[in-house]
Design a protein around this motif. Structure first.
Motif, PDB file in Angstrom:
ATOM      1  N   ASN A  19       4.434   9.583 -31.171  1.00  0.00           N
ATOM      2  CA  ASN A  19       3.100   9.132 -30.828  1.00  0.00           C
ATOM      3  C   ASN A  19       3.078   8.371 -29.506  1.00  0.00           C
ATOM      4  O   ASN A  19       3.741   7.346 -29.347  1.00  0.00           O
ATOM      5  N   GLY A  20       2.320   8.880 -28.523  1.00  0.00           N
ATOM      6  CA  GLY A  20       2.158   8.177 -27.259  1.00  0.00           C
ATOM      7  C   GLY A  20       3.410   8.060 -26.430  1.00  0.00           C
ATOM      8  O   GLY A  20       3.546   7.126 -25.633  1.00  0.00           O
ATOM      9  N   VAL A  21       4.344   9.012 -26.580  1.00  0.00           N
ATOM     10  CA  VAL A  21       5.598   8.981 -25.819  1.00  0.00           C
ATOM     11  C   VAL A  21       5.719  10.284 -25.025  1.00  0.00           C
ATOM     12  O   VAL A  21       5.595  11.374 -25.586  1.00  0.00           O
ATOM     13  N   LEU A  22       5.966  10.167 -23.727  1.00  0.00           N
ATOM     14  CA  LEU A  22       6.212  11.324 -22.876  1.00  0.00           C
ATOM     15  C   LEU A  22       7.651  11.296 -22.395  1.00  0.00           C
ATOM     16  O   LEU A  22       8.254  10.231 -22.270  1.00  0.00           O
ATOM     17  N   SER A  23       8.210  12.475 -22.116  1.00  0.00           N
ATOM     18  CA  SER A  23       9.601  12.512 -21.673  1.00  0.00           C
ATOM     19  C   SER A  23       9.870  13.707 -20.785  1.00  0.00           C
ATOM     20  O   SER A  23       9.082  14.651 -20.709  1.00  0.00           O
ATOM     21  N   THR A  24      11.008  13.653 -20.111  1.00  0.00           N
ATOM     22  CA  THR A  24      11.499  14.766 -19.315  1.00  0.00           C
ATOM     23  C   THR A  24      13.006  14.612 -19.171  1.00  0.00           C
ATOM     24  O   THR A  24      13.554  13.532 -19.416  1.00  0.00           O
ATOM     25  N   GLN A  25      13.674  15.680 -18.780  1.00  0.00           N
ATOM     26  CA  GLN A  25      15.107  15.624 -18.511  1.00  0.00           C
ATOM     27  C   GLN A  25      15.324  15.579 -17.003  1.00  0.00           C
ATOM     28  O   GLN A  25      14.677  16.306 -16.248  1.00  0.00           O
ATOM     29  N   ILE A  26      16.219  14.709 -16.565  1.00  0.00           N
ATOM     30  CA  ILE A  26      16.558  14.610 -15.155  1.00  0.00           C
ATOM     31  C   ILE A  26      17.561  15.708 -14.823  1.00  0.00           C
ATOM     32  O   ILE A  26      18.637  15.774 -15.412  1.00  0.00           O
ATOM     33  N   GLU A  27      17.201  16.566 -13.882  1.00  0.00           N
ATOM     34  CA  GLU A  27      18.048  17.687 -13.506  1.00  0.00           C
ATOM     35  C   GLU A  27      18.737  17.424 -12.177  1.00  0.00           C
ATOM     36  O   GLU A  27      18.225  16.710 -11.320  1.00  0.00           O
ATOM     37  N   GLY A  28      19.901  18.057 -12.006  1.00  0.00           N
ATOM     38  CA  GLY A  28      20.583  18.032 -10.727  1.00  0.00           C
ATOM     39  C   GLY A  28      20.077  19.166  -9.858  1.00  0.00           C
ATOM     40  O   GLY A  28      18.926  19.582  -9.967  1.00  0.00           O
ATOM     41  N   GLY A  29      20.934  19.692  -9.018  1.00  0.00           N
ATOM     42  CA  GLY A  29      20.521  20.752  -8.120  1.00  0.00           C
ATOM     43  C   GLY A  29      19.782  20.183  -6.919  1.00  0.00           C
ATOM     44  O   GLY A  29      19.355  19.029  -6.921  1.00  0.00           O
ATOM     45  N   PRO A  30      19.609  20.978  -5.873  1.00  0.00           N
ATOM     46  CA  PRO A  30      18.941  20.486  -4.663  1.00  0.00           C
ATOM     47  C   PRO A  30      17.563  19.918  -4.923  1.00  0.00           C
ATOM     48  O   PRO A  30      17.215  18.857  -4.406  1.00  0.00           O
ATOM     49  N   GLU A  31      16.766  20.606  -5.743  1.00  0.00           N
ATOM     50  CA  GLU A  31      15.412  20.129  -5.990  1.00  0.00           C
ATOM     51  C   GLU A  31      15.405  18.873  -6.857  1.00  0.00           C
ATOM     52  O   GLU A  31      14.629  17.946  -6.624  1.00  0.00           O
TER      53      GLU A  31
ATOM     54  N   THR B  47      23.912  14.895 -21.506  1.00  0.00           N
ATOM     55  CA  THR B  47      22.510  15.279 -21.520  1.00  0.00           C
ATOM     56  C   THR B  47      21.713  13.991 -21.447  1.00  0.00           C
ATOM     57  O   THR B  47      22.233  12.907 -21.751  1.00  0.00           O
ATOM     58  N   ASN B  48      20.479  14.078 -21.006  1.00  0.00           N
ATOM     59  CA  ASN B  48      19.733  12.855 -20.743  1.00  0.00           C
ATOM     60  C   ASN B  48      18.248  13.036 -21.032  1.00  0.00           C
ATOM     61  O   ASN B  48      17.760  14.170 -21.169  1.00  0.00           O
ATOM     62  N   LYS B  49      17.546  11.922 -21.065  1.00  0.00           N
ATOM     63  CA  LYS B  49      16.093  11.954 -21.249  1.00  0.00           C
ATOM     64  C   LYS B  49      15.478  10.701 -20.640  1.00  0.00           C
ATOM     65  O   LYS B  49      15.915   9.586 -20.908  1.00  0.00           O
ATOM     66  N   LEU B  50      14.468  10.919 -19.821  1.00  0.00           N
ATOM     67  CA  LEU B  50      13.648   9.828 -19.315  1.00  0.00           C
ATOM     68  C   LEU B  50      12.381   9.794 -20.151  1.00  0.00           C
ATOM     69  O   LEU B  50      11.698  10.815 -20.293  1.00  0.00           O
ATOM     70  N   ALA B  51      12.053   8.644 -20.747  1.00  0.00           N
ATOM     71  CA  ALA B  51      10.894   8.550 -21.637  1.00  0.00           C
ATOM     72  C   ALA B  51      10.063   7.322 -21.310  1.00  0.00           C
ATOM     73  O   ALA B  51      10.580   6.298 -20.864  1.00  0.00           O
ATOM     74  N   VAL B  52       8.763   7.445 -21.561  1.00  0.00           N
ATOM     75  CA  VAL B  52       7.851   6.317 -21.367  1.00  0.00           C
ATOM     76  C   VAL B  52       6.928   6.211 -22.573  1.00  0.00           C
ATOM     77  O   VAL B  52       6.394   7.198 -23.066  1.00  0.00           O
ATOM     78  N   CYS B  53       6.807   4.985 -23.088  1.00  0.00           N
ATOM     79  CA  CYS B  53       5.820   4.688 -24.128  1.00  0.00           C
ATOM     80  C   CYS B  53       4.538   4.244 -23.419  1.00  0.00           C
ATOM     81  O   CYS B  53       4.554   3.269 -22.660  1.00  0.00           O
ATOM     82  N   LEU B  54       3.450   4.930 -23.656  1.00  0.00           N
ATOM     83  CA  LEU B  54       2.221   4.685 -22.919  1.00  0.00           C
ATOM     84  C   LEU B  54       1.459   3.463 -23.427  1.00  0.00           C
ATOM     85  O   LEU B  54       0.523   3.006 -22.776  1.00  0.00           O
ATOM     86  N   GLY B  55       1.849   2.913 -24.574  1.00  0.00           N
ATOM     87  CA  GLY B  55       1.123   1.792 -25.164  1.00  0.00           C
ATOM     88  C   GLY B  55       0.331   2.274 -26.363  1.00  0.00           C
ATOM     89  O   GLY B  55       0.569   3.360 -26.896  1.00  0.00           O
ATOM     90  N   ASP B  56      -0.632   1.462 -26.821  1.00  0.00           N
ATOM     91  CA  ASP B  56      -1.465   1.839 -27.969  1.00  0.00           C
ATOM     92  C   ASP B  56      -0.630   2.138 -29.208  1.00  0.00           C
ATOM     93  O   ASP B  56      -0.948   3.048 -29.990  1.00  0.00           O
ATOM     94  N   GLY B  57       0.463   1.425 -29.382  1.00  0.00           N
ATOM     95  CA  GLY B  57       1.262   1.581 -30.588  1.00  0.00           C
ATOM     96  C   GLY B  57       2.320   2.663 -30.533  1.00  0.00           C
ATOM     97  O   GLY B  57       2.827   3.086 -31.581  1.00  0.00           O
TER      98      GLY B  57
END
Length: 375
Positions: free
Chosen positions: A181-193, A232-242
């Motif tokens: 609930n209210g959490v977004l995430s992504t994986q940090i990738e290597g490579g040139p981009e 392996t990794n994950k960047l995550a943010v809790c947006l608030g609102d519980g």
């Protein structure tokens, strides 16, 4: 399907400058994806290999003195050089990675290797690594670097997706996936981009994977050894609102480490909070922090720590690193709020270390399963 690619890491200056660091450009990072089961988050079903092909550290130069100079002058120059403390240059990739290495070397991670008596399936007792060992390191990277990493993380917000994890469903008597609930995430990738987009985050992940695994492998038994090249990794943010995380163990196991389908090989978790420096001030020091006294919440709660049926709450303080065993520590995250706006959002960068092929992934003890997740 496995894909492999090699690329020279691009030069990146800490500020707006794009000047080159010749000593660092010559180094190569090898980036490889291996298919393996990872139930922790959507889009995280790959393990990443990031290998430095050469060492890094402070540069050295040879200084010569003319034959006519007196020995006492040469001695004075040598003493002055020895007394001068080397400070890594955070404006270069090499300097930042050296800085991170130094901080890892200085960190006290001994609680991870703490021994305790463990009950075997046959009822016998055995002295083994404490499955609930947890290390908390404050002021890990320093204000300047942690805030620069936070800015990189915030720039990724538009591309982040709802974070998915797993939990035990009592009614179904099985593990099920769910969106946090209210959490977004992504994986940090290597490579040139990937490096062009998030150079500081990539440098941190590469260095942590290599250097923390090396440090821990000096004190851990063979069956707990960590791979220094794959993570392996994950960047995550809790947006608030519980926003919260349900009670879980990062890796509930599956597969064997020496098989072609190795299952989930995550062994150790390193969680870094990217909050502004000074966040959660006024709290007692770890391990005496109290959720009830903090309107922002978002506390990491470690169960059966320090003793069975006890809970230790850990504030998501900026620049705090938490290290624990992925395959055994029961934990969750209390509801998170952002009363002060975006600055109060809970950002966390998690790196999972992979067990070596001859390592073991713990099977969840039946008593732990029953107390925390039902039968």
């Amino acid at each position: 399907m496995k894909t492999k690619s090699k690329f020279p890491i691009a030069c990146f200056a800490f500020g707006a400058s794009s000047s080159c660091c010749d000593a660092f450009i010559s180094k190569t990072i090898q980036h490889k994806h291996n298919n393996y089961k990872n139930p922790s988050s959507r889009g995280d079903a790959t393990a990443t290999t990031l290998v430095l092909s050469a060492g890094f550290g402070s540069s050295s130069s040879n200084t010569s003195t003319s034959k006519g100079k007196k020995k006492k002058n040469k001695s004075k120059v040598k003493v002055a050089s020895q007394n001068k403390k080397h400070i890594p240059n955070l404006f270069t990739p090499q300097g930042r990675m050296e800085h991170i290495t130094n901080r890892i070397q200085a960190a006290d991670i001994s609680p991870i290797a703490k021994l305790s008596l463990q009950k075997l399936p046959n009822g016998e007792l055995s002295l083994d690594i404490d499955p609930n060992g947890i290390a908390v390191i404050d002021n890990f990277l320093g204000d300047e670097l942690i805030m620069a990493m936070r800015k990189e993380a915030e720039a990724l917000l538009p591309s982040m997706v709802p974070s998915q994890s797993t939990k035990w469903d009592e009614s179904l008597q099985s593990i099920v996936a769910y969106d946090k609930n209210g959490v977004l995430s992504t994986q940090i990738e290597g490579g040139p981009e990937g490096y062009k987009t998030s150079p500081l985050l990539v440098e941190y992940i590469v260095t942590l994977t290599s250097q923390l695994s090396y440090k821990l492998n000096q004190i851990l038994p063979d069956d707990c050894r960590l791979n220094g090249e794959i993570q392996t990794n994950k960047l995550a943010v809790c947006l608030g609102d519980g926003s919260s995380y349900d009670k879980h163990i990062d890796n509930l196991g599956g597969g064997t480490l020496d098989s072609a389908d190795a299952g989930d090989r995550r062994k150790l978790t390193a969680l870094l909070y990217l909050q502004p420096p000074g966040s959660h001030e006024g709290q007692p020091s770890y391990p005496n922090e109290q959720i009830d006294d903090d309107p922002r919440g978002g506390y990491f709660r470690a169960y059966d720590v320090p003793e069975i049926d006890q809970v230790t709450s850990i504030a998501p303080r900026g620049d705090r690193l938490i290290v624990f065993w992925s395959d055994s520590l029961v934990h969750d995250v209390s509801p998170s709020f952002a009363p002060g706006g975006d600055d109060d959002r809970r950002w966390a960068l998690t790196v999972w270390f992979i067990a070596e092929k001859d390592g073991k992934i713990r099977v969840t003890d039946a008593s732990v399963q029953e107390r925390h997740f039902g039968n």
